[in-house]
Design a protein around this motif. Structure first.
Motif, mmCIF file in Angstrom:
data_model
loop_
_atom_site.group_PDB
_atom_site.id
_atom_site.type_symbol
_atom_site.label_atom_id
_atom_site.label_comp_id
_atom_site.label_asym_id
_atom_site.label_seq_id
_atom_site.Cartn_x
_atom_site.Cartn_y
_atom_site.Cartn_z
ATOM 1 N N ASN A 1 -3.597 1.720 17.340
ATOM 2 C CA ASN A 1 -3.369 0.772 16.256
ATOM 3 C C ASN A 1 -4.718 0.179 15.859
ATOM 4 O O ASN A 1 -5.762 0.572 16.378
ATOM 5 C CB ASN A 1 -2.370 -0.322 16.684
ATOM 6 N N ALA A 2 -4.715 -0.763 14.948
ATOM 7 C CA ALA A 2 -5.964 -1.349 14.460
ATOM 8 C C ALA A 2 -6.699 -2.101 15.576
ATOM 9 O O ALA A 2 -7.929 -2.098 15.638
ATOM 10 C CB ALA A 2 -5.688 -2.277 13.290
ATOM 11 N N ALA B 1 -10.810 -2.229 17.227
ATOM 12 C CA ALA B 1 -11.577 -3.450 16.998
ATOM 13 C C ALA B 1 -12.644 -3.595 18.074
ATOM 14 O O ALA B 1 -12.408 -3.315 19.246
ATOM 15 C CB ALA B 1 -10.651 -4.659 16.996
ATOM 16 N N TYR C 1 0.839 -1.194 0.000
ATOM 17 C CA TYR C 1 0.000 0.000 0.000
ATOM 18 C C TYR C 1 0.877 1.247 0.000
ATOM 19 O O TYR C 1 1.841 1.344 0.740
ATOM 20 C CB TYR C 1 -0.903 0.011 1.236
ATOM 21 N N ASN D 1 -11.175 4.888 5.760
ATOM 22 C CA ASN D 1 -10.547 4.372 4.553
ATOM 23 C C ASN D 1 -10.076 5.550 3.706
ATOM 24 O O ASN D 1 -10.777 6.548 3.562
ATOM 25 C CB ASN D 1 -11.556 3.524 3.776
ATOM 26 N N GLU E 1 -1.526 0.337 10.544
ATOM 27 C CA GLU E 1 -0.937 -0.813 9.867
ATOM 28 C C GLU E 1 -1.921 -1.551 8.966
ATOM 29 O O GLU E 1 -1.509 -2.294 8.084
ATOM 30 C CB GLU E 1 -0.316 -1.788 10.880
ATOM 31 N N ASP E 2 -3.234 -1.365 9.142
ATOM 32 C CA ASP E 2 -4.209 -1.990 8.253
ATOM 33 C C ASP E 2 -4.590 -1.059 7.101
ATOM 34 O O ASP E 2 -5.621 -1.232 6.465
ATOM 35 C CB ASP E 2 -5.446 -2.447 9.024
ATOM 36 N N ASN E 3 -3.744 -0.071 6.829
ATOM 37 C CA ASN E 3 -3.884 0.886 5.727
ATOM 38 C C ASN E 3 -5.110 1.779 5.854
ATOM 39 O O ASN E 3 -5.634 2.260 4.860
ATOM 40 C CB ASN E 3 -3.877 0.166 4.375
ATOM 41 N N THR E 4 -5.580 1.992 7.058
ATOM 42 C CA THR E 4 -6.619 2.980 7.298
ATOM 43 C C THR E 4 -5.977 4.209 7.924
ATOM 44 O O THR E 4 -4.850 4.160 8.401
ATOM 45 C CB THR E 4 -7.720 2.431 8.227
ATOM 46 N N ARG F 1 -11.052 5.498 12.624
ATOM 47 C CA ARG F 1 -10.356 5.024 11.435
ATOM 48 C C ARG F 1 -11.197 5.361 10.206
ATOM 49 O O ARG F 1 -12.415 5.281 10.243
ATOM 50 C CB ARG F 1 -10.174 3.509 11.469
#
Length: 177
Positions: free
Chosen positions: A101-102, A106, A27, A79, A58-61, A77
């Motif tokens: 972080n991601a 969650a 990414y 997109n 780290e999850d590209n968000t 977060r």
């Protein structure tokens, strides 16, 4: 070769998968998506709001915030395909975003319960979700660091508080963000 093999054959040949040379690319964020950039949200509950980009997770968000005190957008977060980057920048070096972080965003599926039939069809109100006190403290800590930087630039707080919209006659393809 026996007689049966030559007599019975496939009507169509068996499909063979094609060979491809596709490779998953890493990414790469757009050039306008750098920490401290002011973004415009295009979709979701906060569409039209201007937010400050804190970091790319780290999850590209994207980790963004309003700040909450200015325009009501909490730490969340987003997109990258649902934002427009602007040329306005804010210094975010004083804001500590290392703990986000991601996994921080969650949902905890174990605490979620199924909705009962009475809550769904009856008069019973479903239990309201309570915001965790640690998240409120995190939001206040991030907002404090950001607001001190935002106050250094004249009219920036008013700019962030004003929602983005297009009017009749605006030509989006000619706008400079």
């Amino acid at each position: 070769m026996s007689v049966l093999e030559s007599k019975w054959h496939e009507a169509q040949p068996a499909p063979v998968p094609r060979k491809t040379n596709k490779v998953a690319k890493a990414y790469k964020a757009r050039e306008s998506l750098v920490p401290g950039a002011v973004l415009i949200l295009l979709a979701g509950r906060f569409r039209g709001k201007r937010v400050v980009l804190l970091k790319i997770l780290e999850d590209n968000t994207l980790l963004v915030t309003g700040p909450f005190k200015l325009n009501g957008v909490p730490l969340r977060r987003v997109n990258a395909s649902y934002v427009i980057g602007t040329s306005t920048k804010v210094n975010v070096s004083s804001v500590d975003v290392s703990k986000f972080n991601a996994a921080y965003f969650a949902r905890d599926r174990s605490t979620e319960s199924k909705i009962s039939e009475e809550e769904l069809f009856g008069d019973a109100k479903p239990a309201e979700r309570k915001i965790n006190d640690s998240r409120i403290a995190d939001q206040k800590a991030v907002d404090a660091g950001l607001l001190s930087e935002i106050k250094k630039t004249p009219l920036l707080s008013q700019y962030l508080a004003t929602p983005f919209s297009l009017k009749k006659g605006d030509r989006p393809h000619q706008l400079k963000f």
